[in-house]
Design a protein around this motif. Structure first.
Motif, PDB file in Angstrom:
ATOM      1  N   SER A 123      -2.932 -11.200  -2.587  1.00  0.00           N
ATOM      2  CA  SER A 123      -2.904 -10.873  -1.157  1.00  0.00           C
ATOM      3  C   SER A 123      -4.061  -9.966  -0.762  1.00  0.00           C
ATOM      4  CB  SER A 123      -1.571 -10.217  -0.784  1.00  0.00           C
ATOM      5  OG  SER A 123      -1.479  -8.886  -1.265  1.00  0.00           O
ATOM      6  N   PHE A 124      -4.630  -9.279  -1.758  1.00  0.00           N
ATOM      7  CA  PHE A 124      -5.806  -8.433  -1.522  1.00  0.00           C
ATOM      8  C   PHE A 124      -7.091  -9.125  -2.001  1.00  0.00           C
ATOM      9  CE2 PHE A 124      -2.370  -5.243  -1.792  1.00  0.00           C
ATOM     10  CZ  PHE A 124      -2.603  -4.548  -0.613  1.00  0.00           C
ATOM     11  N   MET A 125      -6.990 -10.442  -2.245  1.00  0.00           N
ATOM     12  CA  MET A 125      -8.139 -11.244  -2.694  1.00  0.00           C
ATOM     13  C   MET A 125      -8.650 -10.840  -4.072  1.00  0.00           C
ATOM     14  SD  MET A 125      -8.624 -13.483  -0.261  1.00  0.00           S
ATOM     15  CE  MET A 125     -10.293 -14.091  -0.420  1.00  0.00           C
ATOM     16  N   ILE A 126      -7.740 -10.355  -4.930  1.00  0.00           N
ATOM     17  CA  ILE A 126      -8.101 -10.006  -6.296  1.00  0.00           C
ATOM     18  C   ILE A 126      -7.458 -11.039  -7.228  1.00  0.00           C
ATOM     19  CG2 ILE A 126      -7.955  -8.285  -8.144  1.00  0.00           C
ATOM     20  CD1 ILE A 126      -7.750  -6.139  -5.996  1.00  0.00           C
ATOM     21  N   PRO A 127      -8.252 -11.870  -7.896  1.00  0.00           N
ATOM     22  CA  PRO A 127      -7.677 -12.892  -8.772  1.00  0.00           C
ATOM     23  C   PRO A 127      -7.275 -12.310 -10.123  1.00  0.00           C
ATOM     24  CG  PRO A 127     -10.071 -13.079  -8.759  1.00  0.00           C
ATOM     25  CD  PRO A 127      -9.715 -11.982  -7.785  1.00  0.00           C
ATOM     26  N   SER A 128      -6.162 -12.804 -10.660  1.00  0.00           N
ATOM     27  CA  SER A 128      -5.759 -12.384 -12.003  1.00  0.00           C
ATOM     28  C   SER A 128      -6.710 -12.944 -13.052  1.00  0.00           C
ATOM     29  CB  SER A 128      -4.328 -12.850 -12.293  1.00  0.00           C
ATOM     30  OG  SER A 128      -3.435 -12.298 -11.366  1.00  0.00           O
ATOM     31  N   ILE A 129      -7.185 -14.161 -12.805  1.00  0.00           N
ATOM     32  CA  ILE A 129      -8.144 -14.825 -13.682  1.00  0.00           C
ATOM     33  C   ILE A 129      -9.307 -15.318 -12.839  1.00  0.00           C
ATOM     34  CG2 ILE A 129      -8.560 -16.776 -15.222  1.00  0.00           C
ATOM     35  CD1 ILE A 129      -6.740 -14.781 -16.498  1.00  0.00           C
ATOM     36  N   ASP A 130     -10.512 -15.039 -13.279  1.00  0.00           N
ATOM     37  CA  ASP A 130     -11.710 -15.566 -12.647  1.00  0.00           C
ATOM     38  C   ASP A 130     -12.726 -15.819 -13.753  1.00  0.00           C
ATOM     39  OD1 ASP A 130     -14.608 -15.002 -11.525  1.00  0.00           O
ATOM     40  OD2 ASP A 130     -13.408 -15.621  -9.807  1.00  0.00           O
ATOM     41  N   ARG A 131     -13.229 -17.024 -13.842  1.00  0.00           N
ATOM     42  CA  ARG A 131     -14.040 -17.379 -15.007  1.00  0.00           C
ATOM     43  C   ARG A 131     -15.320 -16.567 -15.132  1.00  0.00           C
ATOM     44  NH1 ARG A 131     -16.207 -23.487 -13.561  1.00  0.00           N
ATOM     45  NH2 ARG A 131     -17.286 -23.002 -11.611  1.00  0.00           N
ATOM     46  N   SER A 132     -15.744 -15.946 -14.041  1.00  0.00           N
ATOM     47  CA  SER A 132     -16.936 -15.097 -14.134  1.00  0.00           C
ATOM     48  C   SER A 132     -16.649 -13.751 -14.781  1.00  0.00           C
ATOM     49  CB  SER A 132     -17.516 -14.858 -12.734  1.00  0.00           C
ATOM     50  OG  SER A 132     -17.922 -16.064 -12.141  1.00  0.00           O
ATOM     51  N   PHE A 133     -15.376 -13.338 -14.761  1.00  0.00           N
ATOM     52  CA  PHE A 133     -15.050 -11.991 -15.208  1.00  0.00           C
ATOM     53  C   PHE A 133     -13.963 -11.916 -16.275  1.00  0.00           C
ATOM     54  CE2 PHE A 133     -16.499 -11.640 -10.789  1.00  0.00           C
ATOM     55  CZ  PHE A 133     -17.521 -10.707 -10.922  1.00  0.00           C
ATOM     56  N   SER A 134     -13.037 -12.874 -16.312  1.00  0.00           N
ATOM     57  CA  SER A 134     -11.890 -12.680 -17.203  1.00  0.00           C
ATOM     58  C   SER A 134     -11.288 -14.000 -17.671  1.00  0.00           C
ATOM     59  CB  SER A 134     -10.804 -11.868 -16.490  1.00  0.00           C
ATOM     60  OG  SER A 134     -10.309 -12.601 -15.383  1.00  0.00           O
ATOM     61  N   ASP A 135     -10.603 -13.916 -18.807  1.00  0.00           N
ATOM     62  CA  ASP A 135      -9.903 -15.070 -19.378  1.00  0.00           C
ATOM     63  C   ASP A 135      -8.406 -14.820 -19.530  1.00  0.00           C
ATOM     64  OD1 ASP A 135     -12.430 -16.533 -20.043  1.00  0.00           O
ATOM     65  OD2 ASP A 135     -12.711 -14.791 -21.333  1.00  0.00           O
ATOM     66  N   SER A 136      -7.971 -13.563 -19.333  1.00  0.00           N
ATOM     67  CA  SER A 136      -6.554 -13.253 -19.513  1.00  0.00           C
ATOM     68  C   SER A 136      -6.177 -12.034 -18.694  1.00  0.00           C
ATOM     69  CB  SER A 136      -6.233 -12.988 -20.991  1.00  0.00           C
ATOM     70  OG  SER A 136      -6.863 -11.809 -21.440  1.00  0.00           O
ATOM     71  N   TYR A 137      -4.868 -11.880 -18.492  1.00  0.00           N
ATOM     72  CA  TYR A 137      -4.368 -10.647 -17.892  1.00  0.00           C
ATOM     73  C   TYR A 137      -3.080 -10.265 -18.593  1.00  0.00           C
ATOM     74  CZ  TYR A 137      -1.021 -13.470 -15.161  1.00  0.00           C
ATOM     75  OH  TYR A 137      -0.029 -14.327 -14.776  1.00  0.00           O
ATOM     76  N   ARG A 138      -2.807  -8.966 -18.590  1.00  0.00           N
ATOM     77  CA  ARG A 138      -1.602  -8.456 -19.233  1.00  0.00           C
ATOM     78  C   ARG A 138      -0.805  -7.640 -18.233  1.00  0.00           C
ATOM     79  NH1 ARG A 138      -1.843  -5.399 -25.000  1.00  0.00           N
ATOM     80  NH2 ARG A 138      -3.945  -6.221 -24.821  1.00  0.00           N
ATOM     81  N   THR A 139       0.494  -7.908 -18.160  1.00  0.00           N
ATOM     82  CA  THR A 139       1.375  -7.167 -17.257  1.00  0.00           C
ATOM     83  C   THR A 139       2.213  -6.211 -18.085  1.00  0.00           C
ATOM     84  OG1 THR A 139       1.473  -9.056 -15.752  1.00  0.00           O
ATOM     85  CG2 THR A 139       3.145  -7.361 -15.498  1.00  0.00           C
ATOM     86  N   ILE A 140       2.253  -4.954 -17.677  1.00  0.00           N
ATOM     87  CA  ILE A 140       2.916  -3.924 -18.476  1.00  0.00           C
ATOM     88  C   ILE A 140       3.528  -2.869 -17.562  1.00  0.00           C
ATOM     89  CG2 ILE A 140       0.735  -2.659 -18.725  1.00  0.00           C
ATOM     90  CD1 ILE A 140       1.694  -1.737 -21.479  1.00  0.00           C
ATOM     91  N   THR A 141       4.627  -2.278 -17.985  1.00  0.00           N
ATOM     92  CA  THR A 141       5.209  -1.161 -17.244  1.00  0.00           C
ATOM     93  C   THR A 141       4.421   0.119 -17.516  1.00  0.00           C
ATOM     94  OG1 THR A 141       7.159   0.231 -16.990  1.00  0.00           O
ATOM     95  CG2 THR A 141       6.863  -0.817 -19.110  1.00  0.00           C
ATOM     96  N   GLY A 142       4.307   0.948 -16.485  1.00  0.00           N
ATOM     97  CA  GLY A 142       3.569   2.194 -16.641  1.00  0.00           C
ATOM     98  C   GLY A 142       4.444   3.434 -16.594  1.00  0.00           C
ATOM     99  N   HIS A 143       5.778   3.248 -16.528  1.00  0.00           N
ATOM    100  CA  HIS A 143       6.624   4.430 -16.370  1.00  0.00           C
ATOM    101  C   HIS A 143       6.902   5.124 -17.704  1.00  0.00           C
ATOM    102  CE1 HIS A 143      10.062   1.956 -17.674  1.00  0.00           C
ATOM    103  NE2 HIS A 143      10.670   3.090 -17.914  1.00  0.00           N
ATOM    104  N   ASP A 144       6.696   4.424 -18.831  1.00  0.00           N
ATOM    105  CA  ASP A 144       6.892   5.020 -20.150  1.00  0.00           C
ATOM    106  C   ASP A 144       5.550   5.054 -20.873  1.00  0.00           C
ATOM    107  OD1 ASP A 144       7.431   5.463 -22.925  1.00  0.00           O
ATOM    108  OD2 ASP A 144       9.499   4.814 -22.627  1.00  0.00           O
TER     109      ASP A 144
END
Length: 238
Positions: A123-144
């Motif tokens: 929604s902010f025009m930020i892709p999770s994957i873009d072949r110019s910059f990345s091949d993967s993404y990781r989702t993780i909790t930050g509260h611990d």
């Protein structure tokens, strides 16, 4: 029947058609704090609606109480909906509720929702994957932070981090990433209330955020819910 239904990231138009159809016939709805309150437009007039929202430092109902309510209404032969922000099994404790119901012989139906982990960055025009910059993404909790530090061990230039529930540990997370040799100029974005009318995006670098004063981090907490996005695909905006 009991349904665990994903309500999406916030925009009421991101409810799925299947979710809407189930809400129309629900007798009881237990809903989370992050669910758009406009969902009531899809309900019957006599639907029982129970706020079981859990936010930082304020729990209207703890998880055990929520499980007990689901069981109570299921035993009354009601059509019960557990309406959860995003999608039920992504940081939603959905399977804890499934297990509680299965213990009494009820297998609920799962209705997936639009996950905020990908839809909010988009929604902010930020892709999770873009072949110019990345091949993967990781989702993780930050509260611990212990879990965070155990999982995030090193920097990968072509991997993005999508950190959920990290606003209250924002400074510690940035300091941790720098210690793990993330470059100081690594882009970071704080995505607040994505897909809603109150959405806000703060884009910076790890070094710049690390140099912010306490006032910045206190103000950041007031913008929750926030997704913290770390990675080079933020540069796709340029």
């Amino acid at each position: 029947m009991v349904y665990l239904v994903g309500a999406g990231p916030g925009d009421i138009e991101l409810f799925t058609l299947k979710a809407i159809n189930i809400l129309k016939k629900a007798d009881v709805i237990l809903y989370d704090a992050l669910v758009n309150p406009e969902f009531t437009q899809f309900c019957k007039k006599d639907t029982i609606k129970i706020d079981v929202g859990k936010r930082k430092g304020k729990h209207l109902k703890n998880q055990e109480e929520i499980n007990e309510l689901l069981i109570k209404y299921a035993k009354m032969n009601k059509e019960v909906v557990r309406l959860k922000g995003g999608t039920p099994f992504v940081f939603g404790r959905g399977y804890e509720e499934v297990k509680a119901l299965k213990q009494i012989g009820i297998t609920p139906k799962i209705i997936s929702g639009v996950s905020s982990t990908t839809s909010v960055p988009e929604s902010f025009m930020i892709p999770s994957i873009d072949r110019s910059f990345s091949d993967s993404y990781r989702t993780i909790t930050g509260h611990d932070l212990n879990i965070f530090n155990e999982i995030i061990t090193s920097y990968h230039e072509r991997e993005n981090l999508i950190i959920m529930m990290g606003a209250h540990k924002a400074k510690q997370i940035v300091q941790s990433l720098l210690k793990k040799q993330f470059p100081k100029n690594t882009p970071i974005a704080y995505l607040s209330k994505g897909t809603t009318k109150d959405e806000k995006c703060i884009i910076s670098t790890l070094e710049e955020i690390n140099n912010k004063d306490d006032k910045f981090f206190e103000e950041l907490k007031n913008l929750t819910p926030i997704i913290t996005y770390v990675g080079n695909t933020i540069n796709a905006l340029k």
